[in-house]
Design a protein around this motif. Structure first.
Motif, mmCIF file in Angstrom:
data_model
loop_
_atom_site.group_PDB
_atom_site.id
_atom_site.type_symbol
_atom_site.label_atom_id
_atom_site.label_comp_id
_atom_site.label_asym_id
_atom_site.label_seq_id
_atom_site.Cartn_x
_atom_site.Cartn_y
_atom_site.Cartn_z
ATOM 1 N N VAL A 2 0.820 -1.213 0.000
ATOM 2 C CA VAL A 2 0.000 0.000 0.000
ATOM 3 C C VAL A 2 0.851 1.259 0.000
ATOM 4 C CG1 VAL A 2 -0.125 0.104 2.538
ATOM 5 C CG2 VAL A 2 -1.862 1.272 1.175
ATOM 6 N N GLY A 3 0.301 2.336 -0.531
ATOM 7 C CA GLY A 3 0.906 3.653 -0.364
ATOM 8 C C GLY A 3 1.407 4.285 -1.635
ATOM 9 N N GLU A 4 1.775 3.478 -2.605
ATOM 10 C CA GLU A 4 2.315 3.993 -3.860
ATOM 11 C C GLU A 4 2.281 2.845 -4.861
ATOM 12 O OE1 GLU A 4 6.597 4.457 -3.509
ATOM 13 O OE2 GLU A 4 6.489 3.510 -1.553
ATOM 14 N N PRO A 5 2.469 3.174 -6.132
ATOM 15 C CA PRO A 5 2.486 2.087 -7.111
ATOM 16 C C PRO A 5 3.648 1.144 -6.823
ATOM 17 C CG PRO A 5 2.306 4.240 -8.185
ATOM 18 C CD PRO A 5 2.620 4.498 -6.748
ATOM 19 N N ILE A 6 3.422 -0.145 -6.972
ATOM 20 C CA ILE A 6 4.514 -1.101 -6.792
ATOM 21 C C ILE A 6 4.970 -1.572 -8.169
ATOM 22 C CG2 ILE A 6 2.862 -3.011 -6.298
ATOM 23 C CD1 ILE A 6 5.155 -4.204 -4.510
ATOM 24 N N VAL A 31 -1.632 -8.755 -2.174
ATOM 25 C CA VAL A 31 -2.709 -7.809 -2.483
ATOM 26 C C VAL A 31 -2.147 -6.388 -2.526
ATOM 27 C CG1 VAL A 31 -4.678 -9.215 -1.770
ATOM 28 C CG2 VAL A 31 -3.485 -7.882 -0.039
ATOM 29 N N ASP A 32 -2.188 -5.802 -3.716
ATOM 30 C CA ASP A 32 -1.769 -4.414 -3.912
ATOM 31 C C ASP A 32 -3.023 -3.574 -3.755
ATOM 32 O OD1 ASP A 32 -1.026 -1.926 -4.851
ATOM 33 O OD2 ASP A 32 -0.456 -2.606 -6.862
ATOM 34 N N THR A 33 -3.072 -2.793 -2.670
ATOM 35 C CA THR A 33 -4.309 -2.114 -2.301
ATOM 36 C C THR A 33 -4.205 -0.619 -2.537
ATOM 37 O OG1 THR A 33 -3.530 -1.786 -0.040
ATOM 38 C CG2 THR A 33 -4.713 -3.835 -0.490
ATOM 39 N N TRP A 34 -5.100 -0.078 -3.318
ATOM 40 C CA TRP A 34 -5.129 1.379 -3.552
ATOM 41 C C TRP A 34 -6.202 2.026 -2.696
ATOM 42 C CZ3 TRP A 34 -8.823 4.901 -4.606
ATOM 43 C CH2 TRP A 34 -8.380 6.205 -4.901
ATOM 44 N N TRP A 35 -5.852 3.093 -2.049
ATOM 45 C CA TRP A 35 -6.814 3.947 -1.331
ATOM 46 C C TRP A 35 -6.123 5.210 -0.898
ATOM 47 C CZ3 TRP A 35 -6.913 3.970 4.408
ATOM 48 C CH2 TRP A 35 -5.914 3.173 4.981
ATOM 49 N N GLN A 36 -6.790 6.047 -0.123
ATOM 50 C CA GLN A 36 -6.252 7.343 0.290
ATOM 51 C C GLN A 36 -6.718 7.683 1.700
ATOM 52 O OE1 GLN A 36 -8.434 9.648 -2.795
ATOM 53 N NE2 GLN A 36 -6.430 9.984 -3.728
ATOM 54 N N THR A 37 -6.068 8.668 2.296
ATOM 55 C CA THR A 37 -6.522 9.179 3.593
ATOM 56 C C THR A 37 -8.018 9.513 3.487
ATOM 57 O OG1 THR A 37 -4.342 10.135 3.944
ATOM 58 C CG2 THR A 37 -6.129 10.978 5.329
ATOM 59 N N GLU A 38 -8.390 10.114 2.376
ATOM 60 C CA GLU A 38 -9.767 10.550 2.179
ATOM 61 C C GLU A 38 -10.752 9.393 2.057
ATOM 62 O OE1 GLU A 38 -7.115 11.586 0.606
ATOM 63 O OE2 GLU A 38 -7.157 13.739 0.196
ATOM 64 N N GLY A 74 -7.297 12.588 -7.812
ATOM 65 C CA GLY A 74 -5.976 13.200 -7.974
ATOM 66 C C GLY A 74 -4.954 12.228 -8.543
ATOM 67 N N ASP A 75 -5.366 11.002 -8.833
ATOM 68 C CA ASP A 75 -4.466 9.997 -9.392
ATOM 69 C C ASP A 75 -4.756 9.758 -10.873
ATOM 70 O OD1 ASP A 75 -3.493 9.636 -6.859
ATOM 71 O OD2 ASP A 75 -3.646 7.460 -6.880
ATOM 72 N N GLY A 76 -3.700 9.423 -11.603
ATOM 73 C CA GLY A 76 -3.862 8.972 -12.973
ATOM 74 C C GLY A 76 -3.970 7.454 -12.979
ATOM 75 N N GLY A 93 0.179 7.143 -10.353
ATOM 76 C CA GLY A 93 0.702 8.236 -9.526
ATOM 77 C C GLY A 93 -0.171 9.480 -9.611
ATOM 78 N N ARG A 94 0.228 10.505 -8.869
ATOM 79 C CA ARG A 94 -0.577 11.720 -8.739
ATOM 80 C C ARG A 94 -0.505 12.567 -10.006
ATOM 81 N NH1 ARG A 94 -3.524 11.819 -3.878
ATOM 82 N NH2 ARG A 94 -3.934 13.927 -4.589
ATOM 83 N N VAL A 95 -1.594 13.261 -10.271
ATOM 84 C CA VAL A 95 -1.601 14.184 -11.404
ATOM 85 C C VAL A 95 -1.649 15.634 -10.900
ATOM 86 C CG1 VAL A 95 -2.679 12.547 -12.978
ATOM 87 C CG2 VAL A 95 -4.127 14.050 -11.589
ATOM 88 N N HIS A 105 4.877 8.659 1.657
ATOM 89 C CA HIS A 105 4.406 9.787 2.469
ATOM 90 C C HIS A 105 3.970 10.916 1.564
ATOM 91 C CE1 HIS A 105 7.267 8.315 5.861
ATOM 92 N NE2 HIS A 105 6.170 7.590 5.781
ATOM 93 N N ARG A 106 2.842 11.486 1.939
ATOM 94 C CA ARG A 106 2.277 12.507 1.092
ATOM 95 C C ARG A 106 2.836 13.873 1.461
ATOM 96 N NH1 ARG A 106 -4.021 11.821 0.370
ATOM 97 N NH2 ARG A 106 -4.572 13.931 -0.180
ATOM 98 N N VAL A 107 3.422 14.554 0.503
ATOM 99 C CA VAL A 107 4.016 15.869 0.743
ATOM 100 C C VAL A 107 3.592 16.761 -0.418
ATOM 101 C CG1 VAL A 107 6.173 17.133 1.027
ATOM 102 C CG2 VAL A 107 6.037 14.767 1.817
HETATM 103 C C1 WT7 Z 1 -2.153 8.303 -2.439
HETATM 104 C C2 WT7 Z 1 -2.852 8.415 -1.119
HETATM 105 C C3 WT7 Z 1 -3.619 4.581 1.213
HETATM 106 C C4 WT7 Z 1 -2.987 4.855 2.473
HETATM 107 C C5 WT7 Z 1 -1.579 5.311 2.374
HETATM 108 C C6 WT7 Z 1 -1.388 6.553 1.561
HETATM 109 C C7 WT7 Z 1 -1.068 6.618 -3.610
HETATM 110 C C8 WT7 Z 1 -1.824 4.594 -2.330
HETATM 111 C C9 WT7 Z 1 -1.513 3.017 -3.785
HETATM 112 C C10 WT7 Z 1 -1.394 1.837 -4.574
HETATM 113 C C11 WT7 Z 1 -0.683 3.175 -6.345
HETATM 114 C C12 WT7 Z 1 -1.180 4.237 -4.380
HETATM 115 C C13 WT7 Z 1 -2.058 7.312 -4.527
HETATM 116 C C14 WT7 Z 1 -3.063 7.895 -3.572
HETATM 117 N N1 WT7 Z 1 -1.367 5.203 -3.439
HETATM 118 N N2 WT7 Z 1 -1.911 3.274 -2.526
HETATM 119 N N3 WT7 Z 1 -1.695 0.626 -4.090
HETATM 120 N N4 WT7 Z 1 -0.979 1.977 -5.853
HETATM 121 N N5 WT7 Z 1 -0.764 4.312 -5.660
HETATM 122 O O1 WT7 Z 1 -2.407 7.457 1.816
HETATM 123 O O2 WT7 Z 1 -1.117 9.577 2.039
HETATM 124 O O3 WT7 Z 1 -3.587 9.581 1.557
HETATM 125 O O4 WT7 Z 1 -1.929 8.881 -0.179
HETATM 126 O O5 WT7 Z 1 -1.167 7.284 -2.356
HETATM 127 O O6 WT7 Z 1 -1.409 8.300 -5.241
HETATM 128 O O7 WT7 Z 1 -3.763 8.987 -4.084
HETATM 129 P P1 WT7 Z 1 -2.283 8.939 1.357
#
Ligand code: WT7
Length: 650
Positions: free
Chosen positions: A392-396, A416-423, A502-504, A517-519, A528-530
């Motif tokens: 989790v957290g970024e593209p693998i 399991v490659d899991t995509w999600w966000q803080t939101e 916000g992701d492509g 990744g982010r657009v 880490h989101r910065v």
């Molecule tokens: C952003 C969210 C999800 C909790 C940790 C980060 C990127 C997250 C993936 C994934 C590709 C991912 C996206 C997303 N991201 N998981 N599996 N594959 N990208 O939470 O700090 O809110 O960041 O992390 O860009 O928008 P966050």
């Protein structure tokens, strides 16, 4: 520099040529909680009913009248329902055989360990909740938590939920300014912290940072300080109290508040495309339903599992998958305080071996680091307890995925490659390990009940574009704290009624999602989101800086690294010392996670005739790419100069 993209060592082109496939291992599928592909179609027929089924597995003091009310951009889930999160994570388990089951296995960096059963955790949470109440914390008050990865942090969070006081956890790596900003925004009067925490053999100066931050937080009246490291700290007599004194003689039982499903559960600050972090608001009933359901299905939880999510509790992953998801499911959750290389580079694998961990959920940055350290470290440990891996957290990138699968999972554990966000609160795009054929580098498909799409600028469904979510889901954010305009503008203006991530993303012919990744102006540094703006503001805060432009550039291990282009004031020269000082200034203002990797002194920044900095050009320079269109540039020579210079820095 090679042409690398935001996904580590793999270019997007290579990613899309990735053809390897991994169907669920037969044995795994046989005993999986979900092993029928029909789960998707069933949920799609009526997503709201699908979520209601999970909500019914939780304990409610009062059932909901209506499952969903959707008036974009605001959703309400389980309207009229009353529940308590700590009750669902603790009370309901202590009347079952789980009473004596390990709820939390904790390991400190120095090697100390503690195991709390559900009963132990229940007692601790009750006591701390009583103490908070006696300390004047009322339902609705925001409690700030700035702590190391110790059991008390989870205890504090659960205690807050017990009395209905939303918590605002601040990651322990943040600097005093960042703490202050979040305390102000949350209007918090109570702060929970520790003297310090252990990190790579040293002490993180948590209390010292707090003291610095609180110089300008007159409203904070109570600071509860846990003794963790025993390091020397100052205690301010009228404000600071030791944790043990705070809970001394607190009542053993604290009745759980009957919270409305839509009451705020917590605030969590995250970076957006401006310099100011956003207070993401999560509520009670929908969030708990979402994390409960996804932990159960994505990680295929069984009663004997020992689940380790390696994220820090200061990030949403720690909230949802260290604390709330596992505990709501009655699972054993593992928590580790320190770094993966202390005392040696095998620490993670030692932890897995020692505690018999069955499910490990970590980040691509960590996986790429382990890969570089070499197979000898995992190979010297017994990892046979593992049965499922998560990312989790970024593209693998596929290389890292396949390494994880082979070397850590021994070729028997689904990844399991899991995509999600803080939101989003909980996992939204992910495989179901007993159903989904995995493709390395793809988060595969939306979780049942979730509707995602890929749109172009015109809002048409396309194969490559912006990732959006087209239907409400239970754990979705309910707003940005005290800033409804920003909530609307950030997520809902681009496509009315549709959530913009916000992701492509790209969709392949089988409907698999490939996250690109982010657009926007958000960077992802080691997961880490910065925001670029935050770093720019920190830089121009330095008296010698005139102007700064920050971009994320591809980085083999971290996914992205920070490149800062800085113009300094007339009469100053850009020395090596100044470079270090400016990088240090960012660490001081935000925290080490935002420290620029590259800092390039520029006599000018490339701008359009209207004065806008052309980030795309800077990005191209940092990536060493052939430069794009420069016809709108006010002074094309600026780019040529920068390009020469950036080459020199390498
Ligand atoms: C952003 C969210 C999800 C909790 C940790 C980060 C990127 C997250 C993936 C994934 C590709 C991912 C996206 C997303 N991201 N998981 N599996 N594959 N990208 O939470 O700090 O809110 O960041 O992390 O860009 O928008 P966050």
């Amino acid at each position: 520099m090679a042409t690398k993209t935001a996904i580590g060592t793999t270019s997007i082109e290579a990613l899309l040529k990735e053809k390897r496939k991994y169907p669920p291992p037969k044995e795994f599928a046989k005993r999986a909680n979900v092993n029928r592909a029909s789960a998707y179609a069933e949920a799609a027929k009526n997503p709201v009913r699908f979520w209601e089924r999970f909500a019914r597995e939780l304990d409610w003091f009062k059932p909901w009248r209506k499952a969903l009310e959707w008036k974009a951009p605001y959703a309400k889930w389980f309207i009229g329902g009353k529940l308590n999160v700590s009750y669902n994570c603790l009370d309901r388990h202590i009347n079952t055989a789980r009473r004596t089951k390990a709820a939390l296995i904790w390991e400190g960096e120095p090697g100390d360990t503690r195991t709390l059963t559900y009963w132990d955790l229940y007692r601790e949470v009750n006591r701390f909740a009583s103490a908070l109440k006696r300390g004047g914390v009322k339902r609705g008050d925001r409690v700030t938590i700035y702590m190391p990865m110790v059991p008390e942090t989870a205890i504090a969070m659960l205690a807050c939920t017990r009395i209905g006081a939303p918590h605002s956890v601040i990651f322990g790596g943040f600097a005093p300014d960042a703490i202050r900003e979040r305390i102000h925004d949350a209007q918090s009067t109570v702060l929970l912290t520790a003297d310090g925490g252990w990190r790579r053999g040293g002490h993180v100066p948590l209390k010292k940072n707090v003291d610095e931050a609180l110089k300008e937080c007159p409203d904070v009246r109570t600071v509860v300080v846990l003794k963790r490291t025993g390091q020397q700290i100052n205690m301010q007599a009228d404000r600071d109290i030791w944790w043990d004194d705070f809970v001394k003689e607190a009542e053993a039982y604290c009745p759980p508040e009957k919270m409305d499903a839509e009451d705020m559960l917590y605030l969590l600050y995250t970076s957006g495309s401006t310099g100011k972090p956003k207070g993401i608001q999560h509520t009670t009933g929908g969030y708990l339903t979402g994390v409960y359901a996804t932990t159960k299905w994505v990680f295929d939880l069984h009663d004997t599992d020992v689940f380790w999510c390696t994220a820090d509790i200061g990030w949403v992953t720690g909230h949802s998958y260290v604390v709330y998801g596992p505990l709501a499911n009655g699972t054993t959750t593992v928590m580790y305080e320190g770094t993966p290389d202390t005392p040696d580079k095998d620490r993670f694998w030692r932890i897995i071996e020692k505690h018999g961990i069955t499910i490990c959920y970590t980040a691509p940055t960590a996986i790429r680091t382990f890969m570089r350290w070499g197979d000898e470290y995992p190979n010297r440990c017994d990892l046979s307890s593992l049965r499922l891996l998560g990312s989790v957290g970024e593209p693998i990138n596929p290389e890292a995925w396949v390494w994880y699968w082979k070397v850590i999972g021994g070729g028997r554990c689904p990844v399991v490659d899991t995509w999600w966000q803080t939101e989003t609160g909980h996992i939204l795009i992910t495989p179901l390990p007993g159903v989904t054929t995995l493709k390395p580098g793809s988060a595969t498909r939306p979780f049942p009940g979730i509707s995602a799409d890929v749109l172009n600028d015109k809002g048409e469904s396309v194969k490559a574009g912006y990732l959006v979510l087209t239907k409400p889901w239970p754990g979705m954010l309910r707003g940005i704290y005290r800033d409804p305009q920003r909530f609307q503008a950030q997520y809902w203006n681009r496509y009315p009624g549709v959530y913009f991530t916000g992701d492509g993303a790209k969709l392949d012919e089988e409907g698999y999602f490939w996250l690109l990744g982010r657009v926007d102006d958000v960077m992802n540094i080691s997961g880490h989101r910065v925001s670029t703006m935050e770093v720019e503001s920190a830089l121009v805060d330095h008296p010698l800086v005139a102007e700064a432009a920050v971009i994320g550039r591809p980085h083999e291990i971290k996914g992205q690294a920070i490149a800062a282009f800085v113009t300094i004031k007339d009469g100053t020269t850009g020395s090596k010392e100044l470079m270090e000082e400016l990088k240090g200034h960012v660490t001081k203002k935000i925290g080490a996670l935002a420290r620029p990797d590259d800092l390039i002194f520029a006599s000018d920044l490339p701008k359009t005739r209207s004065g806008k900095i052309m980030r795309r050009l800077l990005r191209d320079i940092a990536e060493g790419k052939a430069l794009g269109d420069t016809t709108t540039l006010a002074d094309p020579a600026v780019v040529a100069r920068l390009k020469d210079q950036y080459g020199e820095e390498e």
